[in-house]
Design a protein around this motif. Structure first.
Motif, PDB file in Angstrom:
ATOM      1  N   VAL A  61     119.730  -1.864 -30.830  1.00 22.55           N
ATOM      2  CA  VAL A  61     120.179  -1.359 -29.359  1.00 22.55           C
ATOM      3  C   VAL A  61     119.708  -2.091 -28.280  1.00 22.55           C
ATOM      4  O   VAL A  61     120.264  -2.095 -27.226  1.00 22.55           O
ATOM      5  CB  VAL A  61     119.583   0.013 -29.677  1.00 22.55           C
ATOM      6  CG1 VAL A  61     119.883   0.783 -28.341  1.00 22.55           C
ATOM      7  CG2 VAL A  61     120.461   0.769 -30.758  1.00 22.55           C
ATOM      8  N   GLY A  62     118.353  -2.459 -28.508  1.00 19.38           N
ATOM      9  CA  GLY A  62     117.887  -3.171 -27.366  1.00 19.38           C
ATOM     10  C   GLY A  62     118.437  -4.539 -26.713  1.00 19.38           C
ATOM     11  O   GLY A  62     118.748  -4.706 -25.712  1.00 19.38           O
ATOM     12  N   LEU A  63     118.611  -5.285 -28.011  1.00 19.26           N
ATOM     13  CA  LEU A  63     119.378  -6.669 -27.529  1.00 19.26           C
ATOM     14  C   LEU A  63     120.765  -6.193 -27.184  1.00 19.26           C
ATOM     15  O   LEU A  63     121.411  -7.228 -26.220  1.00 19.26           O
ATOM     16  CB  LEU A  63     119.500  -7.401 -28.856  1.00 19.26           C
ATOM     17  CG  LEU A  63     118.028  -8.046 -29.228  1.00 19.26           C
ATOM     18  CD1 LEU A  63     118.083  -8.865 -30.304  1.00 19.26           C
ATOM     19  CD2 LEU A  63     117.409  -8.676 -27.949  1.00 19.26           C
ATOM     20  N   THR A  64     121.556  -5.480 -27.483  1.00 16.86           N
ATOM     21  CA  THR A  64     122.975  -5.214 -27.048  1.00 16.86           C
ATOM     22  C   THR A  64     122.932  -4.726 -25.783  1.00 16.86           C
ATOM     23  O   THR A  64     123.782  -5.002 -24.950  1.00 16.86           O
ATOM     24  CB  THR A  64     123.703  -4.253 -28.032  1.00 16.86           C
ATOM     25  OG1 THR A  64     122.903  -3.115 -28.177  1.00 16.86           O
ATOM     26  CG2 THR A  64     123.929  -5.067 -29.382  1.00 16.86           C
ATOM     27  N   GLY A  65     121.906  -3.878 -25.676  1.00 18.18           N
ATOM     28  CA  GLY A  65     121.695  -3.406 -24.137  1.00 18.18           C
ATOM     29  C   GLY A  65     121.363  -4.181 -23.166  1.00 18.18           C
ATOM     30  O   GLY A  65     122.000  -4.494 -22.156  1.00 18.18           O
ATOM     31  N   LEU A 102     136.453  -1.531 -11.915  1.00 14.73           N
ATOM     32  CA  LEU A 102     135.676  -0.419 -12.762  1.00 14.73           C
ATOM     33  C   LEU A 102     135.798  -0.554 -14.184  1.00 14.73           C
ATOM     34  O   LEU A 102     134.905  -0.538 -15.038  1.00 14.73           O
ATOM     35  CB  LEU A 102     136.160   0.985 -12.345  1.00 14.73           C
ATOM     36  CG  LEU A 102     135.722   2.409 -13.020  1.00 14.73           C
ATOM     37  CD1 LEU A 102     134.331   2.178 -12.625  1.00 14.73           C
ATOM     38  CD2 LEU A 102     136.112   3.490 -12.642  1.00 14.73           C
ATOM     39  N   LEU A 103     137.175  -0.872 -14.619  1.00 17.34           N
ATOM     40  CA  LEU A 103     137.554  -1.236 -15.842  1.00 17.34           C
ATOM     41  C   LEU A 103     136.647  -2.461 -16.438  1.00 17.34           C
ATOM     42  O   LEU A 103     136.193  -2.383 -17.624  1.00 17.34           O
ATOM     43  CB  LEU A 103     139.038  -1.557 -16.036  1.00 17.34           C
ATOM     44  CG  LEU A 103     139.560  -1.764 -17.536  1.00 17.34           C
ATOM     45  CD1 LEU A 103     139.353  -0.555 -18.559  1.00 17.34           C
ATOM     46  CD2 LEU A 103     141.045  -2.302 -17.736  1.00 17.34           C
ATOM     47  N   MET A 104     136.569  -3.377 -15.619  1.00 23.34           N
ATOM     48  CA  MET A 104     135.757  -4.737 -16.244  1.00 23.34           C
ATOM     49  C   MET A 104     134.420  -4.376 -16.357  1.00 23.34           C
ATOM     50  O   MET A 104     133.634  -5.242 -17.204  1.00 23.34           O
ATOM     51  CB  MET A 104     135.985  -5.884 -15.279  1.00 23.34           C
ATOM     52  CG  MET A 104     137.444  -6.374 -15.259  1.00 23.34           C
ATOM     53  SD  MET A 104     137.891  -7.127 -16.855  1.00 23.34           S
ATOM     54  CE  MET A 104     139.491  -6.667 -16.926  1.00 23.34           C
ATOM     55  N   THR A 105     133.964  -3.552 -15.465  1.00 21.90           N
ATOM     56  CA  THR A 105     132.426  -3.196 -15.487  1.00 21.90           C
ATOM     57  C   THR A 105     132.135  -2.249 -16.795  1.00 21.90           C
ATOM     58  O   THR A 105     131.093  -2.265 -17.237  1.00 21.90           O
ATOM     59  CB  THR A 105     131.872  -2.663 -14.406  1.00 21.90           C
ATOM     60  OG1 THR A 105     132.602  -1.412 -14.043  1.00 21.90           O
ATOM     61  CG2 THR A 105     131.725  -3.756 -12.927  1.00 21.90           C
ATOM     62  N   VAL A 106     133.111  -1.648 -17.383  1.00 19.00           N
ATOM     63  CA  VAL A 106     132.788  -0.732 -18.262  1.00 19.00           C
ATOM     64  C   VAL A 106     133.073  -1.490 -19.704  1.00 19.00           C
ATOM     65  O   VAL A 106     132.347  -0.978 -20.681  1.00 19.00           O
ATOM     66  CB  VAL A 106     133.998   0.400 -18.120  1.00 19.00           C
ATOM     67  CG1 VAL A 106     133.955   1.297 -19.442  1.00 19.00           C
ATOM     68  CG2 VAL A 106     133.578   1.428 -17.054  1.00 19.00           C
ATOM     69  N   ILE A 107     133.871  -2.476 -19.937  1.00 18.17           N
ATOM     70  CA  ILE A 107     133.943  -3.265 -21.030  1.00 18.17           C
ATOM     71  C   ILE A 107     132.842  -3.835 -21.900  1.00 18.17           C
ATOM     72  O   ILE A 107     132.441  -3.438 -22.907  1.00 18.17           O
ATOM     73  CB  ILE A 107     135.069  -4.242 -20.860  1.00 18.17           C
ATOM     74  CG1 ILE A 107     136.334  -3.657 -20.652  1.00 18.17           C
ATOM     75  CG2 ILE A 107     134.997  -5.297 -21.979  1.00 18.17           C
ATOM     76  CD1 ILE A 107     137.598  -4.980 -20.280  1.00 18.17           C
ATOM     77  N   PRO A 108     131.757  -4.353 -20.921  1.00 16.42           N
ATOM     78  CA  PRO A 108     130.510  -4.508 -21.885  1.00 16.42           C
ATOM     79  C   PRO A 108     129.682  -3.348 -22.300  1.00 16.42           C
ATOM     80  O   PRO A 108     128.838  -3.622 -22.921  1.00 16.42           O
ATOM     81  CB  PRO A 108     129.533  -5.259 -20.665  1.00 16.42           C
ATOM     82  CG  PRO A 108     130.559  -5.976 -19.465  1.00 16.42           C
ATOM     83  CD  PRO A 108     131.813  -4.831 -19.660  1.00 16.42           C
ATOM     84  N   GLU A 109     129.864  -2.219 -21.620  1.00 15.47           N
ATOM     85  CA  GLU A 109     129.232  -1.093 -22.296  1.00 15.47           C
ATOM     86  C   GLU A 109     129.563  -0.603 -23.695  1.00 15.47           C
ATOM     87  O   GLU A 109     129.103  -0.005 -24.452  1.00 15.47           O
ATOM     88  CB  GLU A 109     129.184   0.261 -21.429  1.00 15.47           C
ATOM     89  CG  GLU A 109     128.595  -0.045 -20.000  1.00 15.47           C
ATOM     90  CD  GLU A 109     127.293  -0.011 -20.248  1.00 15.47           C
ATOM     91  OE1 GLU A 109     126.496   0.406 -21.099  1.00 15.47           O
ATOM     92  OE2 GLU A 109     126.554  -0.983 -19.317  1.00 15.47           O
ATOM     93  N   SER A 110     130.906  -1.063 -24.028  1.00 14.93           N
ATOM     94  CA  SER A 110     131.256  -0.926 -25.433  1.00 14.93           C
ATOM     95  C   SER A 110     130.442  -1.765 -26.487  1.00 14.93           C
ATOM     96  O   SER A 110     130.421  -1.250 -27.672  1.00 14.93           O
ATOM     97  CB  SER A 110     132.734  -1.035 -25.513  1.00 14.93           C
ATOM     98  OG  SER A 110     132.956  -2.575 -25.274  1.00 14.93           O
ATOM     99  N   PHE A 161     128.411  -0.399 -30.172  1.00 12.70           N
ATOM    100  CA  PHE A 161     128.478  -0.946 -31.499  1.00 12.70           C
ATOM    101  C   PHE A 161     127.253  -1.048 -31.801  1.00 12.70           C
ATOM    102  O   PHE A 161     126.820  -1.145 -33.152  1.00 12.70           O
ATOM    103  CB  PHE A 161     129.414  -2.400 -31.131  1.00 12.70           C
ATOM    104  CG  PHE A 161     130.767  -2.248 -30.859  1.00 12.70           C
ATOM    105  CD1 PHE A 161     131.774  -0.988 -31.345  1.00 12.70           C
ATOM    106  CD2 PHE A 161     131.244  -3.362 -30.103  1.00 12.70           C
ATOM    107  CE1 PHE A 161     132.907  -1.267 -31.244  1.00 12.70           C
ATOM    108  CE2 PHE A 161     132.581  -3.207 -29.897  1.00 12.70           C
ATOM    109  CZ  PHE A 161     133.451  -1.926 -30.487  1.00 12.70           C
ATOM    110  N   GLY A 162     126.245  -1.563 -31.106  1.00 16.16           N
ATOM    111  CA  GLY A 162     124.884  -1.744 -31.140  1.00 16.16           C
ATOM    112  C   GLY A 162     124.165  -0.531 -31.640  1.00 16.16           C
ATOM    113  O   GLY A 162     123.385  -0.300 -32.506  1.00 16.16           O
ATOM    114  N   LEU A 163     124.770   0.771 -31.156  1.00 17.33           N
ATOM    115  CA  LEU A 163     124.212   2.103 -31.502  1.00 17.33           C
ATOM    116  C   LEU A 163     124.646   2.363 -32.862  1.00 17.33           C
ATOM    117  O   LEU A 163     123.894   3.058 -33.648  1.00 17.33           O
ATOM    118  CB  LEU A 163     124.704   3.186 -30.339  1.00 17.33           C
ATOM    119  CG  LEU A 163     124.159   4.422 -30.604  1.00 17.33           C
ATOM    120  CD1 LEU A 163     122.622   4.628 -30.689  1.00 17.33           C
ATOM    121  CD2 LEU A 163     124.870   5.403 -29.569  1.00 17.33           C
ATOM    122  N   VAL A 164     125.865   2.259 -33.164  1.00 20.57           N
ATOM    123  CA  VAL A 164     126.566   2.498 -34.437  1.00 20.57           C
ATOM    124  C   VAL A 164     125.715   1.515 -35.487  1.00 20.57           C
ATOM    125  O   VAL A 164     125.338   2.103 -36.527  1.00 20.57           O
ATOM    126  CB  VAL A 164     128.146   2.060 -34.464  1.00 20.57           C
ATOM    127  CG1 VAL A 164     128.766   1.977 -35.712  1.00 20.57           C
ATOM    128  CG2 VAL A 164     128.859   3.131 -33.548  1.00 20.57           C
TER     129      VAL A 164
END
Length: 75
Positions: free
Chosen positions: A18-22, A51-59, A63-66
């Motif tokens: 989680v930390g490294l993906t964040g 807004l869409l381009m700034t949201v994409i890295p949050e996905s 994945f790291g949380l999963v």
């Protein structure tokens, strides 16, 4: 003793996932956000795309949380 050590290493791996993906998403979003703000300053019609381009890295963080949840509850 061995089971406790294994549980500790699993928790450590989940935290690292989680930390490294964040951290990676934050670094990527830094440059994307700056470019999006610059584009919106020139033309406000770029708000939706920015807004869409700034949201994409949050996905990536999701994945790291999963991965972390799989590590914690499957193993």
């Amino acid at each position: 003793m061995v089971a406790a050590e294994a549980a500790g290493f699993i928790a450590l791996g989940a935290g690292i996932a989680v930390g490294l993906t964040g951290l990676g998403a934050g670094i990527g979003e830094q440059s994307i956000g700056a470019a999006a703000i610059g584009a919106m300053a020139e033309d406000p019609k770029f708000f939706g795309k920015g807004l869409l381009m700034t949201v994409i890295p949050e996905s990536i963080v999701i994945f790291g949380l999963v991965v972390a949840l799989i590590l914690l509850f499957v193993f």
